[in-house]
Write an enzyme that holds these catalytic residues in place. Structure first.
Site, PDB file in Angstrom:
ATOM      1  N   TYR A  89      -0.427  10.486   2.584  1.00 32.27           N
ATOM      2  CA  TYR A  89      -1.684  11.221   2.710  1.00 32.27           C
ATOM      3  C   TYR A  89      -1.613  12.329   3.756  1.00 32.27           C
ATOM      4  CZ  TYR A  89      -3.445   6.929   0.465  1.00 32.27           C
ATOM      5  OH  TYR A  89      -3.641   5.851  -0.355  1.00 32.27           O
ATOM      6  N   HIS A  95       4.324   1.239  -0.070  1.00 32.59           N
ATOM      7  CA  HIS A  95       3.415   1.988  -0.936  1.00 32.59           C
ATOM      8  C   HIS A  95       3.653   1.758  -2.428  1.00 32.59           C
ATOM      9  CE1 HIS A  95       0.710   5.778  -0.688  1.00 32.59           C
ATOM     10  NE2 HIS A  95       0.414   5.082  -1.762  1.00 32.59           N
TER      11      HIS A  95
END
Length: 280
Positions: free
Chosen positions: A48, A112
């Protein structure tokens, strides 16, 4: 905000603020305002690009009153695919901590995705376990994992700490019922990302949802977040709009079994994000 006890014994707030795609220029302020509004759980990732800003928003809130304690706030981040592997993960964890040095530790560190493959997934988990032993990280988990990925981890002879959560996309149009229920049966809690379908379903509610919205005088975001909570998940709604922060955790209504069935869309499969739960 209510909390949920994870298999690690730690308590996590039942709703978190998803920080994906919040512009860096406003992330710190939105996170600070979210703290002010009652959020105590924040979810970001290396991918992000706003870990530092999320940490700064939390830090600003902690410094705003002597009554605010670090232990009250939960900070989650995720290692990206390029940080998978033992040495890469060790370096990645160090980098993640440096970005939020004011917070002193990471409450939850996730892998992730499973895309680095079977061997590197385990090597990464080894590094994550060591980070827990060193006190750098309090809880570890996975994201976008399918059943076979978690089974591999649970059967590994090097396992010391089972994953506390599996963070996967879940909404009425991407229910993943079999995977989600299996995770819960393994005492791996399910964090639901994109519970608001990245906004795609918010503007035009299905006609059968309208009576429910009118009955409780709520909006679609509140409906979807509550649906996720009543399924037993930990939803991570995102908003870039400060005015939405409070309404997304103002959920003082209870959907009936019939209403939950109306919201369920078990025949739909419409993910709004990537799909890798079926990766090798």
């Amino acid at each position: 905000m209510k909390t949920i006890r994870l298999n690690s014994g730690k308590e996590i707030a039942e709703v978190g603020l998803g920080c994906y795609d919040i512009p860096n220029s406003v992330t710190k302020q939105i996170v600070f305002e979210a703290c002010q509004a009652g959020y105590r759980h924040f979810d970001t990732a290396v991918l992000y690009g706003n870990e530092y800003e999320v940490g700064q928003g939390i830090s600003q809130w902690l410094k705003s009153s002597k009554d605010h304690k670090r232990s009250e706030v939960w900070y989650t981040t995720k290692l990206w695919n390029s940080q998978c592997g033992y040495m890469q993960a060790k370096a990645g964890i160090k980098s993640c901590l440096e970005k939020v040095a004011d917070l002193q530790y990471i409450d939850m560190l996730l892998i992730h995705s499973p895309l680095c493959g079977p061997e590197e997934r385990l090597n990464t988990w080894k590094a994550c376990q060591e980070a827990v032993d060193e006190g750098l990280v309090k809880n570890i988990g996975v994201s976008n994992y399918g059943k076979h990925h978690i089974e591999q981890l649970l059967s590994w002879d090097g396992l010391k700490y089972p994953p506390a959560v599996n963070q996967i996309e879940i909404s009425p149009w991407c229910m993943r019922q079999e995977l989600a229920q299996w995770c819960l049966q393994q005492n791996v809690h399910v964090e639901a990302y994109a519970p608001l379908t990245h906004g795609y379903k918010l503007s035009h509610p299905p006609s059968e949802f309208v009576p429910i919205l009118e009955k409780y005088q709520i909006d679609m975001a509140q409906l979807l977040i509550k649906w996720s909570l009543q399924k037993g998940y930990i939803p991570l709604p995102k908003t870039k709009t400060p005015a939405r922060l409070k309404s997304n955790i103002t959920l003082d209504f209870e959907l009936t079994d019939e209403e939950m069935s109306i919201i369920d869309q078990p025949d739909a499969y419409d993910p709004t994000d990537w799909e890798c739960t079926n990766a090798p």
